[in-house]
Scaffold this motif. Structure first.
Motif, PDB file in Angstrom:
ATOM      1  N   TYR A 211      16.743   4.332   5.127  1.00 40.41           N
ATOM      2  CA  TYR A 211      16.095   3.033   5.140  1.00 40.41           C
ATOM      3  C   TYR A 211      14.850   3.032   4.252  1.00 40.41           C
ATOM      4  N   CYS A 212      14.727   1.997   3.457  1.00 44.09           N
ATOM      5  CA  CYS A 212      13.513   1.784   2.694  1.00 44.09           C
ATOM      6  C   CYS A 212      12.491   1.090   3.605  1.00 44.09           C
ATOM      7  N   ALA A 213      11.225   1.433   3.426  1.00 43.87           N
ATOM      8  CA  ALA A 213      10.181   0.869   4.272  1.00 43.87           C
ATOM      9  C   ALA A 213       8.924   0.598   3.464  1.00 43.87           C
ATOM     10  N   GLY A 214       8.184  -0.407   3.910  1.00 45.20           N
ATOM     11  CA  GLY A 214       6.907  -0.720   3.282  1.00 45.20           C
ATOM     12  C   GLY A 214       5.837  -0.890   4.338  1.00 45.20           C
ATOM     13  N   ALA A 215       4.642  -0.410   4.043  1.00 46.90           N
ATOM     14  CA  ALA A 215       3.557  -0.466   5.015  1.00 46.90           C
ATOM     15  C   ALA A 215       2.306  -1.068   4.386  1.00 46.90           C
ATOM     16  N   ARG A 216       1.493  -1.663   5.212  1.00 47.95           N
ATOM     17  CA  ARG A 216       0.240  -2.274   4.737  1.00 47.95           C
ATOM     18  C   ARG A 216      -0.885  -1.254   4.655  1.00 47.95           C
ATOM     19  N   PHE A 217      -0.627  -0.040   5.144  1.00 47.50           N
ATOM     20  CA  PHE A 217      -1.645   0.994   5.113  1.00 47.50           C
ATOM     21  C   PHE A 217      -1.297   2.027   4.047  1.00 47.50           C
TER      22      PHE A 217
ATOM     23  N   ILE B  52       6.041   5.192  11.751  1.00 52.74           N
ATOM     24  CA  ILE B  52       7.041   4.277  12.290  1.00 52.74           C
ATOM     25  C   ILE B  52       6.362   3.049  12.898  1.00 52.74           C
ATOM     26  N   GLN B  53       5.131   3.222  13.358  1.00 46.69           N
ATOM     27  CA  GLN B  53       4.436   2.116  14.016  1.00 46.69           C
ATOM     28  C   GLN B  53       3.872   1.096  13.032  1.00 46.69           C
ATOM     29  N   ASN B  54       3.561   1.522  11.818  1.00 46.08           N
ATOM     30  CA  ASN B  54       2.905   0.584  10.907  1.00 46.08           C
ATOM     31  C   ASN B  54       3.801   0.074   9.793  1.00 46.08           C
ATOM     32  N   VAL B  55       5.094   0.353   9.877  1.00 44.28           N
ATOM     33  CA  VAL B  55       6.011  -0.210   8.887  1.00 44.28           C
ATOM     34  C   VAL B  55       6.081  -1.720   9.090  1.00 44.28           C
ATOM     35  N   ALA B  56       5.823  -2.439   8.003  1.00 43.62           N
ATOM     36  CA  ALA B  56       5.845  -3.897   8.062  1.00 43.62           C
ATOM     37  C   ALA B  56       7.167  -4.470   7.550  1.00 43.62           C
TER      38      ALA B  56
ATOM     39  N   ASN C  75       0.796  -1.231   0.000  1.00 44.81           N
ATOM     40  CA  ASN C  75       0.000   0.000   0.000  1.00 44.81           C
ATOM     41  C   ASN C  75       0.827   1.278   0.000  1.00 44.81           C
ATOM     42  N   ALA C  76       1.939   1.270   0.699  1.00 41.60           N
ATOM     43  CA  ALA C  76       2.777   2.459   0.720  1.00 41.60           C
ATOM     44  C   ALA C  76       4.235   2.045   0.868  1.00 41.60           C
ATOM     45  N   MET C  77       5.087   2.725   0.112  1.00 37.15           N
ATOM     46  CA  MET C  77       6.533   2.514   0.193  1.00 37.15           C
ATOM     47  C   MET C  77       7.177   3.853   0.489  1.00 37.15           C
ATOM     48  N   GLY C  78       8.205   3.831   1.310  1.00 35.39           N
ATOM     49  CA  GLY C  78       8.807   5.104   1.655  1.00 35.39           C
ATOM     50  C   GLY C  78      10.256   4.995   2.082  1.00 35.39           C
ATOM     51  N   TRP C  79      10.768   6.143   2.477  1.00 30.80           N
ATOM     52  CA  TRP C  79      12.149   6.243   2.943  1.00 30.80           C
ATOM     53  C   TRP C  79      12.173   6.930   4.307  1.00 30.80           C
ATOM     54  N   TYR C  80      12.895   6.328   5.215  1.00 28.42           N
ATOM     55  CA  TYR C  80      13.200   6.928   6.509  1.00 28.42           C
ATOM     56  C   TYR C  80      14.712   7.202   6.538  1.00 28.42           C
ATOM     57  N   ARG C  81      15.111   8.044   7.467  1.00 27.78           N
ATOM     58  CA  ARG C  81      16.542   8.247   7.694  1.00 27.78           C
ATOM     59  C   ARG C  81      16.799   8.405   9.190  1.00 27.78           C
ATOM     60  N   GLN C  82      18.020   8.058   9.558  1.00 29.64           N
ATOM     61  CA  GLN C  82      18.415   8.182  10.956  1.00 29.64           C
ATOM     62  C   GLN C  82      19.848   8.677  11.024  1.00 29.64           C
ATOM     63  N   ALA C  83      19.995   9.843  11.624  1.00 37.86           N
ATOM     64  CA  ALA C  83      21.318  10.427  11.836  1.00 37.86           C
ATOM     65  C   ALA C  83      21.819   9.987  13.209  1.00 37.86           C
ATOM     66  N   PRO C  84      23.124  10.005  13.420  1.00 43.38           N
ATOM     67  CA  PRO C  84      23.684   9.597  14.718  1.00 43.38           C
ATOM     68  C   PRO C  84      23.083  10.391  15.864  1.00 43.38           C
ATOM     69  N   GLY C  85      22.613   9.677  16.874  1.00 42.24           N
ATOM     70  CA  GLY C  85      22.053  10.317  18.049  1.00 42.24           C
ATOM     71  C   GLY C  85      20.658  10.867  17.870  1.00 42.24           C
TER      72      GLY C  85
END
Length: 121
Positions: free
Chosen positions: A94-100, A105-109, A32-42
């Motif tokens: 980070y690549c992410a996929g969700a069912r919604f 962050i809570q619904n990434v499958a 249903n949805a594909m996306g990108w997250y990122r995380q920097a140090p700290g």
């Protein structure tokens, strides 16, 4: 189980461009949805952009006008074109996929393993 594999990260100077790719082991047309997250140090992981199965897109304010998310259903691949990069864009992406039809962050499958983007000033 869906596997997501990112590529395209690297070191770039400020003002430069990179294109990230995320290859899925499953048809992205069925996700249903594909996306990108990122995380920097700290810092906490943050949503950068996502695209729905119908092609609607959503961006974080910090990247609007600079980043573009797109997908190629035939290749089962999602892209993130990043232009005019800034030092604050340095992070693991980070690549992410969700069912919604939206991603939180809570619904990434499904998560990819991440790819490092480093922007030098």
């Amino acid at each position: 189980q869906v596997q997501l594999v990112e590529s395209g990260g690297g070191l770039v100077q400020a003002g430069g461009s990179l294109r990230l790719s995320c290859a899925s082991s499953r048809s992205i047309a069925s996700i249903n949805a594909m996306g990108w997250y990122r995380q920097a140090p700290g810092k906490q992981r943050e949503l950068v952009a996502y695209i729905t199965s119908s092609g609607s897109t959503n961006y974080a304010d910090s990247v609007k006008g600079r980043f573009t998310i797109s997908k190629d259903n035939a290749k089962n691949t999602v892209y993130l074109q990043m232009n005019n990069l800034k030092s604050e864009d340095t992070a693991v992406y980070y690549c992410a996929g969700a069912r919604f039809l939206s991603i939180t962050i809570q619904n990434v499958a499904y998560w990819g393993q991440g790819t490092q983007v480093t922007v030098s000033s």
